[in-house]
Design a protein around this motif. Structure first.
Motif: not given
Ligand code: 4IP
Length: 147
Positions: A35-51
């Protein structure tokens, strides 16, 4: 209480640089981090929803030149690399039971795959951390070597 949002994100990013304690987290903690990653990380969109288990800038050498890439190790396991200037996914180091990692020193680590050896250099000298966490993920995914 006590920790503001910025502080929490900073701590989380520090944690990502070394991947301390991030591999054996509970499903609840995993959900919270996603949840934090999806909200805060600019890299989230590259990782296919994975942590993202570990992230860091590395210089990936191919031929004469090295390209600086954001290397993203995720729960897949996957190892994505992104051009951090143009914010474009450039590729992925393919995972398999045959993947091996070897740190040569504090900066240089090699990732061996059946078809290619990736020459990676961590300008922040986290090469030993990369080696440790990639090994842990490999063992966690495929088990210990029997050979
Ligand atoms: C490129 O060199 C980059 O190193 C590419 O890395 C690499 O692709 C290319 O290898 C290599 O020719 P130049 O930028 O100097 O042309 P990146 O994709 O990170 O930009 P990969 O992704 O495979 O390392 P080839 O052989 O894959 O084209």
């Amino acid at each position: 209480p006590g920790l503001d949002k910025r502080k929490i994100v900073e701590l989380w990013e520090l944690d990502l640089s070394t991947s301390r304690g991030i591999l054996n987290i509970s499903p609840e903690e995993k959900r919270r981090r996603l949840e934090i990653q999806a909200r805060e990380s600019v890299w989230h969109k590259f990782v296919n929803g994975e942590l993202i288990l570990k992230q860091g800038l590395v210089d990936k050498r191919k031929g004469l030149f090295a390209r600086r890439r954001m290397l993203l190790l995720t729960t897949g396991p996957r190892l994505f690399y992104v051009d951090p200037v143009n914010m474009v996914l450039k590729g992925e180091i393919p995972w398999s039971p045959d993947l091996r990692v070897e740190a040569k020193n504090f900066r240089i680590f090699l990732v061996y795959t059946p078809n290619r050896t990736y020459y990676l250099e961590d300008p922040q000298s986290y090469a030993l951390e990369w080696e440790r966490v990639i090994k842990e993920v490999r063992i966690g995914t495929y088990g210990r070597d029997t050979t």
